[in-house]
Design a protein around this motif. Structure first.
Motif, PDB file in Angstrom:
ATOM      1  N   SER A 490       0.833  -1.207   0.000  1.00 30.52           N
ATOM      2  CA  SER A 490       0.000   0.000   0.000  1.00 30.52           C
ATOM      3  C   SER A 490       0.865   1.252   0.000  1.00 30.52           C
ATOM      4  O   SER A 490       0.555   2.232  -0.695  1.00 30.52           O
ATOM      5  CB  SER A 490      -0.925  -0.005   1.221  1.00 30.52           C
ATOM      6  N   TYR A 491       1.955   1.232   0.775  1.00 33.58           N
ATOM      7  CA  TYR A 491       2.833   2.406   0.792  1.00 33.58           C
ATOM      8  C   TYR A 491       3.531   2.593  -0.553  1.00 33.58           C
ATOM      9  O   TYR A 491       3.557   3.708  -1.103  1.00 33.58           O
ATOM     10  CB  TYR A 491       3.879   2.293   1.894  1.00 33.58           C
ATOM     11  N   ILE A 492       4.101   1.529  -1.090  1.00 36.59           N
ATOM     12  CA  ILE A 492       4.825   1.629  -2.360  1.00 36.59           C
ATOM     13  C   ILE A 492       3.913   2.132  -3.473  1.00 36.59           C
ATOM     14  O   ILE A 492       4.339   2.875  -4.371  1.00 36.59           O
ATOM     15  CB  ILE A 492       5.454   0.275  -2.736  1.00 36.59           C
ATOM     16  N   ASP A 493       2.642   1.777  -3.414  1.00 33.37           N
ATOM     17  CA  ASP A 493       1.697   2.236  -4.432  1.00 33.37           C
ATOM     18  C   ASP A 493       1.503   3.751  -4.409  1.00 33.37           C
ATOM     19  O   ASP A 493       0.998   4.327  -5.387  1.00 33.37           O
ATOM     20  CB  ASP A 493       0.344   1.545  -4.255  1.00 33.37           C
ATOM     21  N   THR A 494       1.867   4.420  -3.315  1.00 32.34           N
ATOM     22  CA  THR A 494       1.710   5.877  -3.241  1.00 32.34           C
ATOM     23  C   THR A 494       2.830   6.626  -3.953  1.00 32.34           C
ATOM     24  O   THR A 494       2.726   7.844  -4.147  1.00 32.34           O
ATOM     25  CB  THR A 494       1.673   6.360  -1.777  1.00 32.34           C
ATOM     26  N   LEU A 495       3.906   5.944  -4.336  1.00 35.99           N
ATOM     27  CA  LEU A 495       5.035   6.626  -4.962  1.00 35.99           C
ATOM     28  C   LEU A 495       4.629   7.220  -6.301  1.00 35.99           C
ATOM     29  O   LEU A 495       3.994   6.565  -7.121  1.00 35.99           O
ATOM     30  CB  LEU A 495       6.205   5.661  -5.153  1.00 35.99           C
ATOM     31  N   SER A 496       5.012   8.456  -6.513  1.00 36.61           N
ATOM     32  CA  SER A 496       4.756   9.136  -7.781  1.00 36.61           C
ATOM     33  C   SER A 496       5.998   9.929  -8.158  1.00 36.61           C
ATOM     34  O   SER A 496       6.848  10.208  -7.304  1.00 36.61           O
ATOM     35  CB  SER A 496       3.540  10.062  -7.665  1.00 36.61           C
ATOM     36  N   ALA A 497       6.110  10.280  -9.424  1.00 39.95           N
ATOM     37  CA  ALA A 497       7.341  10.887  -9.931  1.00 39.95           C
ATOM     38  C   ALA A 497       7.150  12.364 -10.237  1.00 39.95           C
ATOM     39  O   ALA A 497       6.102  12.784 -10.728  1.00 39.95           O
ATOM     40  CB  ALA A 497       7.814  10.149 -11.186  1.00 39.95           C
ATOM     41  N   GLY A 498       8.192  13.161  -9.961  1.00 45.00           N
ATOM     42  CA  GLY A 498       8.195  14.584 -10.272  1.00 45.00           C
ATOM     43  C   GLY A 498       9.395  15.259  -9.645  1.00 45.00           C
ATOM     44  O   GLY A 498       9.888  14.829  -8.607  1.00 45.00           O
ATOM     45  N   GLY A 499       9.886  16.318 -10.284  1.00 45.88           N
ATOM     46  CA  GLY A 499      10.995  17.072  -9.717  1.00 45.88           C
ATOM     47  C   GLY A 499      12.332  16.753 -10.339  1.00 45.88           C
ATOM     48  O   GLY A 499      12.452  15.904 -11.232  1.00 45.88           O
TER      49      GLY A 499
END
Length: 641
Positions: A490-499
């Protein structure tokens, strides 16, 4: 039929006893002669010497056979650790092949004259591997007594055990992680999520009773989101921000919309290089800029998002921005520009097909002709930071370091990974980020202008990094803890990319959260136990800073806390020097560093940080899985039973 060691020893003992009895009779028979007595004594002597020679050779064979058996099951267990799951119908062959190769190297066929060598292994329900090795040792002298061979048999078991292991992952979640590598079907960020989940499952499958395995995570890009892990007294209640105030009165509300920031929802894209041209060196910022306007888009939108310092649209009218968002379907070609490693400007054309993206919509008030902005550094009460800031932090006090071989930690408090803030002492504390009040004075929305940290009053609009995705704050970091598979997933699924790519901030917070001292001492102290600590650092790109960005050290050309545009080193070089210093500090804490370059090339900074055998280059998802599997094999402590 072969005899056992006990049977052979018994027969030898009985033969020697008979020989001794015969010798006794001869000694008591006074009618005999000396030659007969000597001849009779030879038999028991030969039995004693022969049994010693042959049995000694058998024990030597047994010792070497045991070592070969151990080597076979150990290597096979390491091979088993690389499998995502175990299928006995197909994987037993791979296990056998690996174990046999190591067994054969350690016990070649015919060594010491042995015969009928055999080695069998079996994977047990707990995924330990048991083995049985047998061979036959032909006798030499004992053949005289009808003992022609000595059978030798040994047993061995190998189990991969991870005992009291702490693993911190610093994961690059910059914007380029949304890209898909050649040969893959999903983006790098999606592939990374799947690999981390699988790696965790593999490590936990090898966990033995009584052991502890903890994982922690630091997603990083321009900064790291650590606010939830900090105590109130570690964060200052007031801080200075490069902001602005309105002088006069705003006019009637107007509206303007553009790509301030966008994120994908569904659909497809394809990229191609449209053109490449030379950048312009700006001596005021000691950096290269791409100032040539981008081509006009052919899709449903004609405005363009800022990429590096290139600009293809006029910015929003003057005023205070209010953000709304909605999803919009986009089709057609759009353009962006970025500096490559040779400081060339590369224009990329992205074709969107039925691509649904989240668009930011800005509502702004126009200024009256007599109204102006005061751009200056403003003090702000940040005591309510837990509910009003974004979770990312500006760093503790530091200085512009000239010699990284002689760092003064009494000044560079940010580089002291075990330093604990003192309540009320602002230099020792972190400060919350507030991207929505930051402005890049005097960089205009058309890309013109230069940085100036002097206060000024003007009706000009300067770039707000928080509005255009240049103040990225990744998903929250997680301290070391024991996870369930579902919780970690569940935590890993929150990762998103930017920056952008600031490697030093990822290393810095990973070090702080993994160290047995410092702010996490209560959770991480050894407490008399041996704890194996590992830091896995993954990135998909080289250091890539941007002077327009707002991050852990403010807007760097304005704040100038660790770097000035007039320095001999570029901002990229400063970040890399600090990364190297921090990596050495991590290793000085008896922490093992692993480095994975994912979809990018390894450079000396990466390889020197990790050291021989501890760095990997993964150019697709399959190689990424293999890199993590190899790390898992090396982290695991092998135990023989």
């Amino acid at each position: 039929m072969p005899h056992t060691h006990a049977q052979i020893s018994g027969r030898i003992a009985r033969t020697v006893a008979r020989c001794v009895t015969l010798a006794g009779h001869l000694l008591r028979d006074r009618a005999g002669n000396t030659i007969v007595m000597v001849a009779a004594a030879i038999l028991p002597l030969m039995a004693l010497v022969g049994s010693g020679i042959d049995m000694g050779r058998a024990y030597l064979v047994q010792s070497r056979l045991q070592r070969a058996c151990d080597a076979g099951v150990l290597s096979a267990r390491k091979e088993l650790a690389t499998f995502g799951s175990y299928d006995p119908n197909t994987d037993q062959v791979k296990v056998d092949d690996t174990g046999d190769r190591f067994f054969n190297v350690n016990f070649p066929d015919g060594v010491y004259g042995t015969q009928q060598r055999n080695f069998q292994m079996q994977v047990q329900p707990d995924f330990s591997i048991t083995g049985v090795a047998t061979t036959i040792v032909p006798t030499t002298i004992m053949k005289i007594f009808n003992f022609t061979q000595v059978p030798v048999s040994v047993h061995c078991t190998a189990q991969l055990a991870n005992t009291d292991t702490d693993i911190m992952m610093a994961l690059d979640v910059t914007g380029s992680m949304n890209e898909t590598l050649a040969g893959d079907t999903v983006s790098k960020i999606v592939s990374l999520k799947a690999t981390v989940k699988s790696f965790f499952a593999s490590m936990m499958a090898n966990k033995v009773a009584g052991s502890r395995i903890r994982f922690g995570f630091v997603p990083y890009s321009t900064n790291a989101n650590v606010g939830a892990l900090l105590k109130d007294e570690w964060v200052a209640t007031n801080w200075q921000y490069d902001s602005r105030t309105l002088v006069g009165t705003a006019g009637t509300l107007g509206t303007y919309s553009y790509w301030g920031a966008w994120s994908p929802v569904s659909g497809s894209t394809s990229d191609s290089v449209d053109q490449t041209y030379s950048s312009t060196f700006d001596p005021n910022t000691n950096s290269f800029r791409c100032l040539k306007p981008l081509p006009a888009g052919t899709g449903t939108r004609s405005d363009q998002m800022i990429s590096q310092t290139s600009q293809a649209y006029a910015g929003p009218p003057s005023g205070t921005e209010t953000i709304q968002t909605w999803n919009e379907t986009t089709n057609g070609d759009f353009y962006s520009v970025a500096l490559n490693s040779s400081n060339q400007c590369v224009v990329t054309k992205t074709n969107f097909q039925n691509y649904i993206m989240t668009i930011n919509y800005y509502t702004v008030p126009a200024l009256n002709p007599t109204a102006q902005w005061d751009y200056k550094t403003l003090a702000k009460d940040v005591s309510s930071w837990r509910t009003t800031s974004n979770g990312c932090m500006e760093e503790r006090a530091t200085y512009d370091i000239a010699d990284y071989s002689n760092v003064d930690l009494s000044q560079a408090l940010d580089l002291d990974i075990d330093g604990v803030p003192v309540a009320g002492q602002s230099d020792t504390q972190w400060k919350p980020e507030y991207p929505d009040i930051i402005y890049d004075r005097q960089i205009q929305w058309n890309g013109l202008g230069q940085f100036n940290n002097a206060e000024m009053r003007t009706n000009q609009e300067y770039i707000a990094p928080g509005l255009i995705g240049l103040a990225a704050c990744p998903p929250p970091a997680q301290k070391l803890q024991e996870w369930t598979q579902s919780g970690l997933d569940s935590y890993i699924d929150t990762l998103s990319a930017g920056g952008s790519t600031y490697h030093d901030i990822g290393m810095l917070w990973a070090a702080r959260l993994l160290s047995p001292g410092g702010i996490m001492a209560a959770d991480n102290a050894d407490n008399g136990k041996i704890v194996n600590r590992h830091l896995i650092f993954l990135t998909d790109g080289q250091t890539s800073t941007l002077d327009l960005s707002y991050g852990a050290y403010g807007v760097e050309p304005l704040s100038q806390r660790r770097w000035k545009p007039t320095d001999n080193l570029s901002l990229n070089q400063v970040v890399e020097q600090r990364f190297t210093y921090l990596c050495n500090e991590v290793k000085n804490h008896n922490i093992t560093v692993w480095f994975i370059a994912y979809g990018t090339s390894l450079n000396p900074i990466m390889t020197n940080c990790a050291g021989p055998g501890h760095y990997f280059s993964a150019q697709n998802s399959q190689e990424l899985n293999a890199a993590f599997a190899q790390i898992g094999k090396n982290i695991g402590d092998l135990r023989l039973e």
